[in-house]
Structures are given as structure tokens and as C-alpha cells.
Write a protein that holds these residues in place. Structure first.
Motif, PDB file in Angstrom:
ATOM      1  N   TRP A  72      20.667  32.140  54.763  1.00  0.00           N
ATOM      2  CA  TRP A  72      21.562  32.960  53.943  1.00  0.00           C
ATOM      3  C   TRP A  72      22.514  32.020  53.210  1.00  0.00           C
ATOM      4  O   TRP A  72      23.140  31.159  53.840  1.00  0.00           O
ATOM      5  CB  TRP A  72      22.362  33.890  54.874  1.00  0.00           C
ATOM      6  CG  TRP A  72      23.189  34.911  54.174  1.00  0.00           C
ATOM      7  CD1 TRP A  72      24.338  34.708  53.461  1.00  0.00           C
ATOM      8  CD2 TRP A  72      22.948  36.318  54.125  1.00  0.00           C
ATOM      9  NE1 TRP A  72      24.811  35.904  52.984  1.00  0.00           N
ATOM     10  CE2 TRP A  72      23.982  36.912  53.375  1.00  0.00           C
ATOM     11  CE3 TRP A  72      21.941  37.145  54.657  1.00  0.00           C
ATOM     12  CZ2 TRP A  72      24.044  38.286  53.140  1.00  0.00           C
ATOM     13  CZ3 TRP A  72      22.005  38.508  54.429  1.00  0.00           C
ATOM     14  CH2 TRP A  72      23.043  39.066  53.683  1.00  0.00           C
ATOM     15  N   ALA A  73      22.621  32.174  51.909  1.00  0.00           N
ATOM     16  CA  ALA A  73      23.529  31.322  51.148  1.00  0.00           C
ATOM     17  C   ALA A  73      24.423  32.173  50.259  1.00  0.00           C
ATOM     18  O   ALA A  73      23.998  33.197  49.738  1.00  0.00           O
ATOM     19  CB  ALA A  73      22.746  30.342  50.277  1.00  0.00           C
ATOM     20  N   GLN A  74      25.655  31.744  50.141  1.00  0.00           N
ATOM     21  CA  GLN A  74      26.558  32.346  49.167  1.00  0.00           C
ATOM     22  C   GLN A  74      27.300  31.201  48.468  1.00  0.00           C
ATOM     23  O   GLN A  74      27.586  30.177  49.104  1.00  0.00           O
ATOM     24  CB  GLN A  74      27.550  33.291  49.853  1.00  0.00           C
ATOM     25  CG  GLN A  74      28.353  34.098  48.841  1.00  0.00           C
ATOM     26  CD  GLN A  74      28.949  35.355  49.428  1.00  0.00           C
ATOM     27  OE1 GLN A  74      28.902  35.561  50.627  1.00  0.00           O
ATOM     28  NE2 GLN A  74      29.500  36.220  48.590  1.00  0.00           N
ATOM     29  N   ALA A  75      27.551  31.402  47.175  1.00  0.00           N
ATOM     30  CA  ALA A  75      28.211  30.361  46.388  1.00  0.00           C
ATOM     31  C   ALA A  75      27.439  29.034  46.470  1.00  0.00           C
ATOM     32  O   ALA A  75      28.024  27.951  46.413  1.00  0.00           O
ATOM     33  CB  ALA A  75      29.664  30.173  46.835  1.00  0.00           C
ATOM     34  N   GLY A  76      26.128  29.129  46.644  1.00  0.00           N
ATOM     35  CA  GLY A  76      25.290  27.940  46.611  1.00  0.00           C
ATOM     36  C   GLY A  76      25.257  27.134  47.892  1.00  0.00           C
ATOM     37  O   GLY A  76      24.664  26.061  47.939  1.00  0.00           O
ATOM     38  N   LYS A  77      25.873  27.674  48.953  1.00  0.00           N
ATOM     39  CA  LYS A  77      25.888  26.939  50.224  1.00  0.00           C
ATOM     40  C   LYS A  77      25.340  27.804  51.361  1.00  0.00           C
ATOM     41  O   LYS A  77      25.713  28.967  51.494  1.00  0.00           O
ATOM     42  CB  LYS A  77      27.322  26.527  50.576  1.00  0.00           C
ATOM     43  CG  LYS A  77      27.873  25.404  49.715  1.00  0.00           C
ATOM     44  CD  LYS A  77      29.343  25.177  50.027  1.00  0.00           C
ATOM     45  CE  LYS A  77      29.629  25.154  51.532  1.00  0.00           C
ATOM     46  NZ  LYS A  77      31.072  25.158  51.824  1.00  0.00           N
ATOM     47  N   LEU A  78      24.502  27.210  52.201  1.00  0.00           N
ATOM     48  CA  LEU A  78      24.001  27.938  53.366  1.00  0.00           C
ATOM     49  C   LEU A  78      25.181  28.344  54.251  1.00  0.00           C
ATOM     50  O   LEU A  78      26.115  27.559  54.447  1.00  0.00           O
ATOM     51  CB  LEU A  78      23.035  27.075  54.171  1.00  0.00           C
ATOM     52  CG  LEU A  78      21.742  26.655  53.469  1.00  0.00           C
ATOM     53  CD1 LEU A  78      20.828  25.941  54.476  1.00  0.00           C
ATOM     54  CD2 LEU A  78      21.010  27.838  52.860  1.00  0.00           C
ATOM     55  N   PRO A 119      29.482  31.796  41.194  1.00  0.00           N
ATOM     56  CA  PRO A 119      28.832  31.318  42.417  1.00  0.00           C
ATOM     57  C   PRO A 119      29.125  32.253  43.597  1.00  0.00           C
ATOM     58  O   PRO A 119      28.216  32.610  44.354  1.00  0.00           O
ATOM     59  CB  PRO A 119      29.452  29.946  42.662  1.00  0.00           C
ATOM     60  CG  PRO A 119      30.047  29.510  41.366  1.00  0.00           C
ATOM     61  CD  PRO A 119      30.372  30.758  40.602  1.00  0.00           C
ATOM     62  N   GLU A 120      30.394  32.659  43.743  1.00  0.00           N
ATOM     63  CA  GLU A 120      30.790  33.484  44.886  1.00  0.00           C
ATOM     64  C   GLU A 120      30.011  34.804  44.928  1.00  0.00           C
ATOM     65  O   GLU A 120      29.789  35.374  45.992  1.00  0.00           O
ATOM     66  CB  GLU A 120      32.293  33.798  44.832  1.00  0.00           C
ATOM     67  CG  GLU A 120      33.181  32.598  45.113  1.00  0.00           C
ATOM     68  CD  GLU A 120      33.138  31.575  43.972  1.00  0.00           C
ATOM     69  OE1 GLU A 120      32.876  31.977  42.809  1.00  0.00           O
ATOM     70  OE2 GLU A 120      33.327  30.373  44.243  1.00  0.00           O
ATOM     71  N   THR A 144      21.530  29.097  42.570  1.00  0.00           N
ATOM     72  CA  THR A 144      22.862  29.620  42.270  1.00  0.00           C
ATOM     73  C   THR A 144      23.374  29.076  40.944  1.00  0.00           C
ATOM     74  O   THR A 144      23.920  29.828  40.117  1.00  0.00           O
ATOM     75  CB  THR A 144      23.835  29.276  43.423  1.00  0.00           C
ATOM     76  OG1 THR A 144      23.321  29.840  44.631  1.00  0.00           O
ATOM     77  CG2 THR A 144      25.228  29.842  43.148  1.00  0.00           C
ATOM     78  N   ALA A 197      19.119  26.726  47.357  1.00  0.00           N
ATOM     79  CA  ALA A 197      20.278  27.613  47.213  1.00  0.00           C
ATOM     80  C   ALA A 197      21.201  27.093  46.127  1.00  0.00           C
ATOM     81  O   ALA A 197      21.714  27.862  45.298  1.00  0.00           O
ATOM     82  CB  ALA A 197      21.016  27.731  48.543  1.00  0.00           C
ATOM     83  N   ARG A 198      21.393  25.791  46.096  1.00  0.00           N
ATOM     84  CA  ARG A 198      22.289  25.191  45.112  1.00  0.00           C
ATOM     85  C   ARG A 198      21.734  25.349  43.689  1.00  0.00           C
ATOM     86  O   ARG A 198      22.430  25.808  42.784  1.00  0.00           O
ATOM     87  CB  ARG A 198      22.484  23.700  45.437  1.00  0.00           C
ATOM     88  CG  ARG A 198      23.721  23.067  44.807  1.00  0.00           C
ATOM     89  CD  ARG A 198      23.830  21.594  45.152  1.00  0.00           C
ATOM     90  NE  ARG A 198      22.637  20.830  44.774  1.00  0.00           N
ATOM     91  CZ  ARG A 198      22.306  20.512  43.511  1.00  0.00           C
ATOM     92  NH1 ARG A 198      23.055  20.913  42.518  1.00  0.00           N
ATOM     93  NH2 ARG A 198      21.210  19.807  43.272  1.00  0.00           N
ATOM     94  N   THR A 212      26.955  35.241  44.073  1.00  0.00           N
ATOM     95  CA  THR A 212      25.508  35.026  44.153  1.00  0.00           C
ATOM     96  C   THR A 212      25.072  34.793  45.595  1.00  0.00           C
ATOM     97  O   THR A 212      25.518  33.842  46.236  1.00  0.00           O
ATOM     98  CB  THR A 212      25.095  33.820  43.281  1.00  0.00           C
ATOM     99  OG1 THR A 212      25.569  34.031  41.949  1.00  0.00           O
ATOM    100  CG2 THR A 212      23.589  33.657  43.276  1.00  0.00           C
ATOM    101  N   ILE A 213      24.192  35.659  46.076  1.00  0.00           N
ATOM    102  CA  ILE A 213      23.669  35.548  47.440  1.00  0.00           C
ATOM    103  C   ILE A 213      22.199  35.172  47.369  1.00  0.00           C
ATOM    104  O   ILE A 213      21.445  35.749  46.581  1.00  0.00           O
ATOM    105  CB  ILE A 213      23.845  36.887  48.191  1.00  0.00           C
ATOM    106  CG1 ILE A 213      25.339  37.172  48.382  1.00  0.00           C
ATOM    107  CG2 ILE A 213      23.119  36.869  49.526  1.00  0.00           C
ATOM    108  CD1 ILE A 213      25.617  38.539  48.971  1.00  0.00           C
ATOM    109  N   VAL A 214      21.801  34.198  48.156  1.00  0.00           N
ATOM    110  CA  VAL A 214      20.392  33.824  48.253  1.00  0.00           C
ATOM    111  C   VAL A 214      19.950  34.017  49.701  1.00  0.00           C
ATOM    112  O   VAL A 214      20.600  33.499  50.620  1.00  0.00           O
ATOM    113  CB  VAL A 214      20.147  32.360  47.818  1.00  0.00           C
ATOM    114  CG1 VAL A 214      18.660  32.017  47.901  1.00  0.00           C
ATOM    115  CG2 VAL A 214      20.677  32.110  46.413  1.00  0.00           C
TER     116      VAL A 214
END
Lengths: 61, 61, 61, 61, 61, 61
Positions: free
Chosen positions: A51-57, D36-37, D25, D21-22, D39-41
Motif C-alpha cells: 500500500w502506498a500513499q504520496a509515493g511511499k509504501l 501526491p497525498e 505517483t 509507487a514513486r 494518490t494511493i497505489v
């Protein structure tokens, strides 16, 4: 008829899922006017490193 | 082009999935006029304590 | 219990979906040993400009 | 606001997911003009015996 | 093999989706070591009145 | 962190979705101990001719 899918991080207990299933089904019946029998709730436990948000896991937070 | 996603309780064997993949792909080809190569089938095994109907986890049935 | 989700490009007719629902449900019953009543099939029609393969929208093919 | 879901065979490392993810995003922010905030992956690791193409499980290839 | 699903509010243009498909596919190829041909990207446009955060529909923001 | 996805037949009003979003988000906060801001609810309206149970499209019922 409704299918509700709940994605959460792993760690929620079976008691919490039981309660969520009950409350969400009640909401579907009372607000969307369906029947309990027709309401399916599926939980998906997601690991924080999936799960990542803001580009970070989230495992890096 | 079609993507078929099959959510079932855990417990189905690899032989059953193999047969399901074959039959569902045949159906997509024959009825929806796509090619076998373009047809993807993804299985998701759901634990009974992650599945609720009528507001109750299936693991409680 | 199974939920089957079929994503295809728009353009499939209601007759094709009817036939797919019947054949896929039969497969779930015969191979995965569930009941017809417990088997839900959901179709999602995807526009070609919402679908990409090899980095190109299918509407550009 | 965007949710991006990535289904891949198991085997991708945490470093690969971190990088994906990076980059994904960044793409959402630069091209779709979100933050970024927002965006969820979500990654879903699929076992090869849960994935079929051309009617055959990928574990049989 | 990867399937990437992008859910965004409606309003993104075809040019933006084209660019996203290209960049995301490149990321999958370079980072996850798959092929372009095996990479599928599906976009889902969600209306703001079908999306809620913090308990409020985004159409009310 | 949770994402809740609600698939229902078309026909639910915006007022019903507003109420469902509120109640489901409250449930996630109170039972799963997340924050309102972190809770996303997405509704998907499914046409009856895209939904089948027991092998029959719901538009045929």
C-alpha cells in the motif's frame, strides 16, 4: 444485490470484521432498501508494503 | 481483451481452477468472439472470515 | 458464494451477456460445486479509450 | 483522488514496489494533475496458479 | 502479465490517459521486468457524486 | 487507509449515497479505528443487464 468490498491494512480482528459486516449490512438494508440476504461484504487485508500513499509504501512510514 | 476475475472461498483445488480457466476461456471465445490469448482469468481465494452475507461472517455459519 | 466479474470492451450484446452468464454459472456449479443461486456474475463494459495494452489506448489501434 | 491498483505475479521485491509507487505517483501528479497525498497505489500479488491466459494456468507454462 | 487499474474522477482527457498508459507501461517494463505487450492498463472514470472522502461525497466539496 | 467499494444496481439517489457514505465512514472510524479523512468510499452503479444471479440477467427477472 449489493456487493461491498472493504480494503484495509492487515491487523483488524475477526471481531472487528464481524461488527463491520453487521453495521454495513444494516446500512445497506436501511438506506439502500435491499435485504440482508442479498448483501455481500468482502474484506481484503492489504499488507502495508503493498500500500502506498504520496509515493511511499506505508511500511516505510 | 477480456479480464475475468473469480472470487471464491479458499478450498478450490488447482485442478478445479485449471478446468474453470479452460471452460470460461472457451465461453469468452465462443460467445464474446475474442481470442484465447487475449483472455485472462484471475482467481482470488477469499477466506470465510473475510466474507459476509446477511451481516454474518461465513466462518460463523 | 462465487462472484465473477467480466471486463470486456463495450459492444457485447445483451444476448451475449445472457449466454455468458448462463455458461459461466454452469461452470461454477459443475466444477466449483456451488449453487446457481449463490453465483453472481457482473459485467463491466470498458470503452476502448479506457483500455490500453503495450502502452497504447485500444482506441488508437 | 486517484486509486491505482497493480496486479502482478508474486516475486516482485519491496524495492521494486517502492520504485513503482514513486514513478506511478509522479505520473499521476504530472499528467493527471492530482497531488501526491491524494494518490494511493495498492499492489496485489497473484500466485501463478491463480492466473490464467489462453485457458491455461500460468503455473503450467 | 500485470494489470493496472486507474480510478480517477471523470474529466481527464484522452491525451492524458494516452500519456498515463505510456508512462505506467514503461514503469512496469523497466522496474517490474515485464513486456509492454503483457501490460494492460484500464481506466475507470468515477463521477464525483460516486466518490466520498471523510464521509462526504466529493460533489459536495 | 480503508477503501470501501459499493456495487449496487443503478437507481439509488444521491441522498442515499450521501447517507451511506456517512454511515459507512462512521463505521470504519468507530470499529476499525481509522480517521474519516483516510476513508474513501466509491460507488459503482451497475445496470441490471450487467448483473446476473443464478445464471440469469437481473433485467430478465
Amino acid at each position: 444485490m449489493p456487493i461491498v468490498r472493504v480494503e484495509m491494512w492487515t491487523g483488524r480482528t475477526e471481531a472487528q470484521k464481524k461488527e463491520l459486516a453487521r453495521v454495513i449490512t444494516d446500512a445497506m438494508v436501511n438506506i439502500a432498501h435491499t435485504t440482508p440476504e442479498a448483501t455481500i461484504v468482502v474484506f481484503e487485508d492489504i499488507e502495508k508494503d503493498n500500500w502506498a500513499q504520496a509515493g511511499k509504501l506505508s511500511s516505510d512510514d
